[in-house]
Enzyme design. Structure first.
Site, PDB file in Angstrom:
ATOM      1  CE  LYS A 184      -9.093   6.507  -4.782  1.00 34.40           C
ATOM      2  NZ  LYS A 184     -10.048   5.960  -4.259  1.00 34.40           N
ATOM      3  CD  GLU A 220     -14.997   6.765   2.679  1.00 39.66           C
ATOM      4  OE1 GLU A 220     -15.277   6.362   1.685  1.00 39.66           O
ATOM      5  OE2 GLU A 220     -14.203   7.595   3.058  1.00 39.66           O
TER       6      GLU A 220
END
Ligand SMILES: *Cc1c(COP(=O)(O)O)cnc(C)c1O
Length: 341
Positions: A184, A220
């Site tokens: 992230k 995604e």
């Protein structure tokens, strides 16, 4: 404790400054003790590693008021572990898990007046992040870092219930096969902004990214993992080393197996088979699940049988069960809920 005078129902997903945030600095090879502060500004050198070479990572989680009035966070240990992984991949010092959890507790507790009441649909969003804070001009890791964690109350991601969205297959790539898609890092978002704005200009809500190497497999979106439901009610999620391991998605797979008695599998998903699924959703902390009604691949439409009016039936069950666990209406698996005292 008296709540702030906020119209919880009209909150959007925007930043609102709250009273306290947590700060810890890393210097000479060690983290300092850390503390809460009222100062919402960050002051760093013009040459800081984060400003020059984007050395930063972050997390996102929420605090909720449960049905019986407790304030809780959902699986913050997994956010702590994921942030450790992100830090290692970016040559940053790890902020220890126990300290991360302590910082979450302290910030939520200090801003308890901003935790939206049960039933409002709003939550307290928590943003832990870390960045290189000392001067680097040659390309190398920083020597000094700052870990911060602030809280901001946010409204329900979808006002008036979740309507299925329309997404497009994106021509840009999100993550390289051996790159940084699984951590992230802010850098993964910086380069997705052009693609998401282009999608919006063309009338789509989100981008579906395919694997960069072969462009045949589903990865995604810019900030949420996919789950699909087969016509015989199996829950399927794409497996890839360049997908960010969503905590919501991992939790939903457990909910499917252990609460709904469904088969759930993580495997490679070819774009060619997407047309055969019965339901599709995007999962992440912000919205839990956003149902997808339609996927457009360069003019070719895939319309899921669940339609454009409401979530598919299995998606709805997954959503209701997970939000029930988070809000304390349904008994949580051991260790999923951390109460703030
Ligand atoms: C944060 C994020 C998600 C969602 O993860 P959660 O832990 O469920 O919030 C999915 N994809 C990307 C790229 C992300 O950054």
């Amino acid at each position: 404790m008296e709540k702030k005078n906020i119209d919880w129902g009209s909150l959007g997903f925007d930043y609102m400054q709250t009273d306290k945030r947590y700060v810890s600095n890393y210097k000479n090879g060690a983290w300092d003790a850390g503390c809460l502060t009222s100062d919402a500004n960050v002051v760093i050198t013009e040459c800081a590693g984060v400003l020059q070479y984007s050395q930063s990572c972050f997390e996102g989680l929420k605090a909720y008021t449960t049905e019986d009035g407790r304030i809780v966070t959902f699986r913050p240990d997994l956010n702590a572990e994921r942030m450790e992984d992100s830090a290692r991949r970016l040559e940053m010092p790890v902020f220890p898990k126990e300290r991360f959890l302590e910082a979450v507790d302290q910030v939520v507790s200090a801003n308890a007046a901003y935790v939206p009441p049960y039933g409002s649909g709003a939550t307290l969003y928590l943003r832990p992040y870390m960045f290189g804070s000392d001067a680097v001009i040659g390309v190398k890791p920083s020597h000094e870092y700052q870990f911060r964690l602030f809280a901001t109350p946010v409204g329900p991601y979808f006002k008036g219930g979740a309507k299925p969205i329309t997404i497009r297959v994106c021509d840009y790539d999100r993550a390289a096969p051996h790159g940084t898609g699984h951590i992230k890092a802010g850098l993964n978002y910086a380069m997705s902004l052009y693609a998401i704005m282009e999608a919006h200009r063309e009338g789509y809500d989100e981008n579906m990214y395919l694997d960069a190497a072969t462009r045949t497999k589903v990865e995604e979106t810019g900030g949420a993992n996919f789950i699909f439901v087969t016509r015989d009610q199996k829950v399927v999620t794409p497996k890839s080393n360049s997908i960010l391991p969503s905590i919501t998605r991992r939790s939903l797979m457990d909910v499917a197996r252990n609460y709904l008695g469904l088969e759930a599998e993580e495997r490679e998903v070819y774009f060619d088979e997407v047309k055969d699924f019965a339901e599709c959703g995007l999962c992440g902390t912000a919205a839990v699940i956003s149902p997808v009604g339609k996927i457009v691949d360069h003019g070719k439409e895939i319309c899921f049988p669940s339609g454009m009016e409401k979530m598919g039936p299995v998606t709805q069950k997954l959503y209701d069960t997970l939000t029930g666990i988070q809000m304390g209406r349904i008994k949580a698996p051991e260790g999923w809920i951390r109460e703030i005292k």
